[in-house]
Scaffold this active site. Structure first.
Site, PDB file in Angstrom:
ATOM      1  CB  ALA A  12      -0.889  -0.010   1.244  1.00 48.87           C
ATOM      2  CB  ALA A  15       2.794  -0.192   3.483  1.00 49.13           C
ATOM      3  CE  LYS A  96      -7.741   6.133   8.596  1.00 51.12           C
ATOM      4  NZ  LYS A  96      -7.717   6.450   7.129  1.00 51.12           N
TER       5      LYS A  96
END
Ligand SMILES: NC(=O)c1ccc[n+]([C@@H]2O[C@H](COP(=O)([O-])OP(=O)(O)OC[C@H]3O[C@@H](n4cnc5c(N)ncnc54)[C@H](OP(=O)(O)O)[C@@H]3O)[C@@H](O)[C@H]2O)c1
Length: 330
Positions: A12, A15, A96
């Protein structure tokens, strides 16, 4: 104690840009493997961070050199992959919001308790030292009794193929962006907040909300929070906390760069002060906090149930905003 061995499921953007550099820089963690659905992506990310490239997320969960898994997937996939990681006995740091539904959040926290592992949700800003200063000032009574919070987090539109526009991936502004001011409200006004009203602008073609607002309140104290969020706006990321004797205000409240020195505006009858706070690397602090939770779990076996209860309460607030919101179709 040896460094916590981290595996990452999904290459991602968050990330690659933020969390992998923080894991790699921390003396408390080492990245041992990165998984992707495609071999090329896994290889490129693994080469950049000097670890093993893995194709497929299940293969990463099977590895014995992974103690903890970081889950930066689209929201709809958080529950499935967090559950698999917990069942594999791994500690989990999930992006989140931990899940899209409070029932799933409660279930996963129960599973983590059963397996004796840590399950944490990756809100970075709560680890920034600016919030320690803010809470200290409020506790010292600098603005008197807390009456209200005004907070907004809004961003410009994202590229058309962004995961935030995908209903099947639980996209939408509430779950991606609105959760930040909700988290902020619980941090500054406490855990007893209820939802009094909400509006969501719903994109009927794509099936996701593009923005909205919510009114929350603490029934005991009457303190209220007016929250605005969206992804069809100019960029805003600020809040103002109003008290009986003054106010505090902060900009760049959620994702300041590590070198940024936040300016906290303190207004009182005597005048206005702009206090420049120390810079703080909140991603590094979040990694350190996660590693510390795992260390404590390993050494004492103690489960932090207060954290779990607070996570479920926050997820219920988000459910409630979605359930009660007046939908404006656009
Ligand atoms: N804490 C923060 O500051 C912060 C900031 C931004 C975002 N986030 C959160 O981080 C998560 C990821 O956001 P992002 O912007 O980094 O997302 P992103 O760049 O689109 O990455 C999502 C990753 O999920 C994987 N994936 C698996 N199934 C997928 C599917 N069906 N469609 C698309 N991707 C799929 C992909 O990895 P592979 O292709 O490699 O398998 C992809 O790289 C979200 O939960 C978001 O709310 C947190």
């Amino acid at each position: 104690m040896s460094a916590l061995r981290i595996g990452v499921v999904g290459c991602a953007d968050i990330a690659l840009r933020r969390m992998l550099p923080a894991f790699a820089a921390s003396p408390r963690t080492v990245v041992t493997a990165i998984a992707s659905r495609t071999a090329d992506k896994a290889r490129a990310a693994a080469d950049a961070f000097g670890c093993a490239a893995v194709v497929g997320y299940d293969a990463l969960l099977e590895r014995s050199d992974v103690d903890a898994v970081y889950v930066p997937l689209p929201v709809a996939l958080h529950a499935r992959w967090t559950e698999r990681a917990l069942r594999a006995g791994k500690h989990v740091l999930a992006e989140k919001p931990l899940t899209a539904r409070s029932d799933d959040t409660a279930r996963l926290l129960g599973l983590a308790r059963e397996h004796g592992v840590v399950l944490a949700e990756n809100y970075l800003f709560v680890h920034h030292g600016a919030y320690t200063s803010v809470r200290d000032l409020v506790a010292e009574g600098v603005i008197g009794d807390v009456r209200a919070l005004h907070a907004s987090f809004t961003i410009p539109p994202r590229p058309a193929d962004d995961i935030r526009y995908r209903a099947d991936l639980d996209g939408g502004a509430l779950l991606d962006i609105g959760v930040y001011p909700v988290r902020l409200a619980t941090l500054l006004l406490g855990p007893e907040l209820r939802v009094h009203g909400a509006v969501l602008r719903h994109d009927t073609a794509r099936g996701v909300d593009l923005g909205g607002s919510a009114l929350l309140g603490d029934p005991a104290t009457g303190a209220g929070a007016q929250l605005v969020f969206g992804m069809e706006h100019g960029y805003t990321a600020g809040w103002r906390l109003l008290g009986s004797e003054g106010s505090l205000a902060l900009d760049r409240a959620y994702s300041p760069p590590a070198e940024h020195r936040p300016v906290l505006r303190i207004e009182r009858a005597g005048g206005v002060e702009e206090r420049v706070l120390p810079a703080h690397d909140q991603a590094a602090a979040a990694v350190a906090a996660f590693a510390e939770s795992v260390r404590q779990r390993r050494t004492s076996g103690a489960a932090d149930t207060s954290d779990a209860a607070a996570m479920v309460r926050r997820a219920r607030l988000v459910d409630e905003i979605r359930r009660t919101a007046h939908l404006v179709k656009v």
